[in-house]
Write an enzyme that holds these catalytic residues in place. Structure first.
Site: not given
Ligand code: IMP
Length: 493
Positions: A46, A16
């Site tokens: 995004h 982000d």
């Molecule tokens: P996952 O990728 O859905 O397995 O989530 C694992 C961790 O990565 C969590 O803390 C999510 O909030 C974070 N996360 C995954 N994708 C993003 C992103 O695009 N932006 C910020 N955090 C992310």
């Protein structure tokens, strides 16, 4: 840029950081023949905006607005067919063509229905986006259980109808293994009146609904057939004919599955080097690594965040917001952010900054934890990725500190761990928890810089801040964001 080269763009913090807007800027200034994704799936997101048209992309690479640009989803990515088709439709609805333009590596793995179920059941501890990302990458490692294939590649699925059976067996086997847990979860959800989620989970206990899920998976995945790319040298051949490639990273350095703050990370490699393995190209033609960070840091989900305003108090508060209360609305209604900024309490300053900066998850609306710009982490991550060009978003936001109780604009310049000064990010959770940030304050600036487009017009104190950051992180700053709009950007070099 010379012909036949590739560039990589990645994030340096916890995601982000506004990679999309920097990318938009770069694509507007320089032509690329191919934009490629190399990691992650629908967990990324995004928004793009052009001529008043807005679209949120999750799996399709940016660059949709440049008709001559091809879009490639590499083997390092994981594919949610249904969501991808929905996203394709959103793009097509804008009058944009994707035929003979969007290519998906046949080696990318499919996010199967059982992966989504497993993330629903177990993703909470990490605070995942519930997109089935972790379970899919985990099945890449598991490969197969006996004769049953667990990791199914897009190309394999489309080539061999036997794989329909594996998808079904994977789902039925997972449901039968976790039936008790599913029932318990449904009960808990119903007690908390979270009926929408419980209805979703109930589907897994009904065999005919499970078959519907498997059938839908089949229909949606078949729709991707036209985009399948099975040639492992697809990008290599293009680069050899002088085409330029831009790799767009998803998630960020601190969320890297191996070197990030494990286990509070995503499940793919997010570092610049991963662009080549996950993007299906040799690194021979690599030109430059571009990286993005944000002047006021944020993190969603759980895990270490050394420079967080309010430390653990904020982590717990933001985690509570995940589902229990709708914190965005509650915060906006309850607090005067300007009053919070004047508080002596760092946790309250953090809430004030979150409200003023709109730091809430774009799709989940989860409150993002906010923190001071951490230059120890930034330097480490610039070095780890070999960053050539640094871009910093939200420099205008640093002006807010003039209205705060703080003595200046805060920057983390070193850490203290067990009474020793350290200049690296500890690699264990236990050490991270004991690490305290050491803060350096720089003088406030009072000018509104959101209308500035030319570096020579930046106030002296803002230029001092940029010089200070460059010196600390030993990486040249190439551009800064001075507001949320596309054009609110200043090129430094
Ligand atoms: P996952 O990728 O859905 O397995 O989530 C694992 C961790 O990565 C969590 O803390 C999510 O909030 C974070 N996360 C995954 N994708 C993003 C992103 O695009 N932006 C910020 N955090 C992310």
């Amino acid at each position: 840029m010379k012909k036949g080269k590739s560039k990589v763009l990645i994030g340096l913090q916890y995601g982000d950081e506004g990679k999309g807007r920097v990318l938009d800027k770069i694509l507007g200034d320089e032509h690329f023949d191919i934009i490629a994704r190399f990691n992650g799936g629908a967990n990324a997101g995004h928004s793009l905006e052009i001529n008043g048209q807005k679209i949120a992309l999750h799996q399709i690479p940016s660059g949709i607005f440049y008709p001559d640009t091809k879009l490639y989803i590499g083997s390092g990515c994981v594919i949610n067919s249904e969501k991808l088709n929905q996203e394709k439709q959103d793009v097509i609805n804008l009058g944009i063509n994707l035929e003979n333009r969007l290519y998906i590596s046949g080696n990318s793995s499919l996010i199967q229905p059982h992966h989504l179920l497993l993330d629903r059941l177990f993703g909470n501890g990490v605070g995942t986006t519930m997109n089935g990302i972790g379970p899919t990458y985990s099945d890449q490692g598991i490969r197969a259980e006996g004769d049953r294939i667990k990791n199914i590649k897009l190309g394999e699925y489309l080539a061999n109808r036997e794989f329909i059976l594996h998808v079904k067996e994977n789902l039925f086997e997972t449901v039968s293994r976790y039936r008790d847990l599913i029932e318990k979860r449904i009960e808990e959800l119903e007690k908390s009146n979270l009926t929408k989620e419980s209805i979703e989970l109930r589907k897994y206990l009904d065999n005919s609904k499970l078959m519907e899920i498997v059938d839908r998976f089949e229909t949606e995945t078949r729709k991707l057939e036209n985009h399948l790319s099975t040639d492992p040298l697809f990008l290599q051949n293009l680069i050899e004919t002088g085409k330029n490639i831009f790799f767009e990273g998803a998630q960020s350095t601190m969320l890297d599955s191996i070197t990030g703050s494990v286990p509070y990370v995503t499940s793919s490699r997010t570092l610049a080097a991963a662009a080549y393995t996950g993007g299906d190209l040799s690194m021979k033609n690599h030109d430059k690594t571009l990286a993005v960070c944000k002047a006021i840091m944020s993190r969603v989900g759980n895990g270490p965040f050394i420079s967080e305003y309010g430390g653990e108090e904020s982590e717990i508060y933001c985690a509570d917001g995940n589902g229990k209360t709708y914190v965005k609305e509650v915060e906006l209604a309850k607090y005067d952010p300007y009053k919070l900024l004047r508080s002596e309490n760092m946790f309250e300053i953090g809430i004030g900054l979150r409200i003023l900066e709109g730091e809430y998850g774009a799709s989940t609306k989860r409150p993002r934890r906010v923190g001071i710009l951490d230059l120890v982490m930034l330097k480490q991550n610039c070095k780890l990725n070999g960053v050539d060009e640094l871009y910093i978003n939200k420099i205008d936001s640093l002006r807010r500190f003039k209205d705060s109780s703080l003595q200046g604009i805060p920057f983390v310049t070193s850490y203290e761990l067990d009474s020793k000064t350290i200049d690296y990010v500890p690699s264990t959770i236990a050490e991270s928890k004991r690490t305290k940030p050491v803060i350096t304050y720089l003088p406030f600036f009072h000018e509104d810089i959101s209308g500035i487009r030319d570096v020579s017009c930046l106030p002296r104190r803002v230029r001092d801040i940029l010089e200070f950051i460059e010196e600390k992180v030993e990486t040249p700053i190439h551009g800064i964001g001075v507001g949320p709009e596309r054009e609110q950007f200043v090129r430094i070099r």
